[in-house]
Design an enzyme around this catalytic site. Sequence first.
Site, PDB file in Angstrom:
ATOM      1  N   GLU A  77      -3.952   5.221   7.634  1.00 42.53           N
ATOM      2  CA  GLU A  77      -4.369   6.299   6.750  1.00 42.53           C
ATOM      3  C   GLU A  77      -5.515   7.080   7.392  1.00 42.53           C
ATOM      4  O   GLU A  77      -6.201   6.588   8.304  1.00 42.53           O
ATOM      5  CB  GLU A  77      -4.818   5.759   5.396  1.00 42.53           C
TER       6      GLU A  77
ATOM      7  N   LYS B 165       0.808  -1.223   0.000  1.00 43.00           N
ATOM      8  CA  LYS B 165       0.000   0.000   0.000  1.00 43.00           C
ATOM      9  C   LYS B 165       0.837   1.266   0.000  1.00 43.00           C
ATOM     10  O   LYS B 165       0.490   2.266  -0.627  1.00 43.00           O
ATOM     11  CB  LYS B 165      -0.942  -0.019   1.197  1.00 43.00           C
TER      12      LYS B 165
ATOM     13  N   ARG C 210      -4.530  -9.158  -8.680  1.00 46.70           N
ATOM     14  CA  ARG C 210      -5.089 -10.506  -8.841  1.00 46.70           C
ATOM     15  C   ARG C 210      -6.526 -10.370  -9.301  1.00 46.70           C
ATOM     16  O   ARG C 210      -7.050  -9.271  -9.421  1.00 46.70           O
ATOM     17  CB  ARG C 210      -5.063 -11.239  -7.496  1.00 46.70           C
TER      18      ARG C 210
END
Length: 668
Positions: free
Chosen positions: A200, A119, A292
């Site tokens: 975050e 991330k 994915r």
Amino acid sequence: MGGMIKKILVANRGEIAVRIIRTARKLGIRTVAVYSKVDYDSLHVSFADEAYCIGDVELSDTYLNIGKIIGVAIKTCCDAIHPGYGFLAENPLFVEAVSNAGITFIGPSADAMRRMGNKIEARAFVGKIGVPVTAGLTGSKKELLKVKEKLSFPVLLKAAAGGGGKGMRIVYDEKELEEAIESTSRQAKAYFGDETVYIEKYLEDPRHIEFQILGDNNGNVIHLFERECSIQRRYQKIIEESPSPTLTPELREKMGEAARKIGMEIGYTNAGTIEFLVDKELNFYFLEMNTRIQVEHPVTEMVLGIDIVEEQIHIASGHELRFRQEDIIQRGHAIECRIYAEDPTNDFRPSPGIMTLYSEPEVTESIRIDKGITATTEIKSSFDPMICKLITWGKERTEASQIMVNALNHYVIHGIRTNIEYLVNLLQTEAFQENRISTGFCDKHTPEIISEIIREKLEVDISMPVISYLLFDLLTRPGNSGSGTGNIWERTGYWRNQMIIKIRAEEKDVEVSVNKIGDHCIEFVIDRKLIPVCRVNIDHHKIRFNIENDFFTAYISTDKENNAFVTFNGHIYTLKRLDILTETEFASRFESASANNDHVTSPMPGKVIKITVNKGDAVKKGDLLLIVEAMKMENKITAPRDGVIDQVNVSVNERVEVRSALVTLEKQ
């Protein structure tokens, strides 16, 4: 132009393994499955051309064991490996190991996976190319606690190297931070092999909207439009739809181009998903990229008519994309509901176990079911609690939703708890129908949804599930010849002129008088009310009957303890014949042992990952005693009363069974 892949090892389990095998079979490609011993009865094992057991139950020994998986691929002469989602799907070390073994990995490169799978790196990269991101910090527990003064609460904690909502947690106050970081770090290490935590800024009531992309080895990248994934519980999606009812055409184009730009800039190949958060003012922010295939990819396939797994295989075989961006057109509306083995009335706690009945709605052009189980598959505590995915398509959102509600009402599962009733009621809330949704939807609306389910269930006359069960029981019980099909009225051996039967229906004891009258009717008397029943039809676990010219349908099953489960009007009722059945010795022992709150037990099979008490410790009711990990969820086990710890009967990393006595308290 490369040649087509000829044999694929599917390095996964459950519905996604079956999904991949189905497309491979369509393309004439042979498949190999791997499985742990606990998964021996899963559908993917029998569905593949070949299947190999690679260990007992621990993920590190099975689905996360790179050496074993590649060993099977080499042994079976596979020229490709498809990772599905989860497990090793976003592990660049796995990609490199597959490549070093001379096998094709059906997915992106290890470099792209490293850059976008983490991330922190992904946000830094995306920010440089002009895509909006939210601010964040990363590091170990020690590093993050040092800079906690920089944080503006509330914040969202995540596993830096993973996805799927594992370990995610909102922290509203600095006092909660240390314990939250520890929990997230522990789950990150367990599921992704990396304990790094990302923090975050938490956006209040955002929408979660993602764009599917495809890229080939020649630098071509397209997006397959968006999916709305805002309906989540425990930060995991439970309902997804496409197209998003939130986006304007202008915003859809802008976000699609941002997603495609990210793919182009990193030279992305194969299937990936760019996830965004959209705030109340329709500003969007890059959230993360999943390198994915996604759980929710079927809704995209339903509105585009494109098999994404097939495209993955074509790309991995060295072929160029078969579509240009202008070829991609959304048609109609699709909704996906994830059906979980969990109890929405108990904070969505997982509910593993043996199903006594599994009955699906009919699959049509508008209804699709992706599953990895059969009717006899046990739902294991070792894995995620998702049982299957139900996907519906309609010309527009309202029609797709109506088809979904009808399909869910015909999806019957007994023996374990599921979220089916919850999904039915959620889809019918005004907030969902009017698209007043956000990632906090379930947190906000679950209490009213549960209350509505309870209210609807209480409104049903308990006589109806009682009659349904007794008709089924009397007419199919051994001694009445036959299996429940055919002309049931020919069976007379079991009947007496009059029977009085005592039933425990939910929490109520009901006394029922039963008479057979004529050749085609049975008369019940419940609470002095006479109820004549005629024209009974039994088809396996489904019963249909007539009362005063109204037809009723129910589904019935029983477990090993002879508890009966009756689905009537979309609700499940638990019943028991008290005139025949007695409690098992085990059940009696358990009830007497648990009644005094001396024994603290596990609600499900799992692994102990943390113990917070020792012998002699004084505890208050509600204090945390230990944590049991099951179905990819940490279950906190708390003290049932005030007391003193008499004995801790387990240790960290020990596997426990349901009703195992984990901790005992000194007797009062």
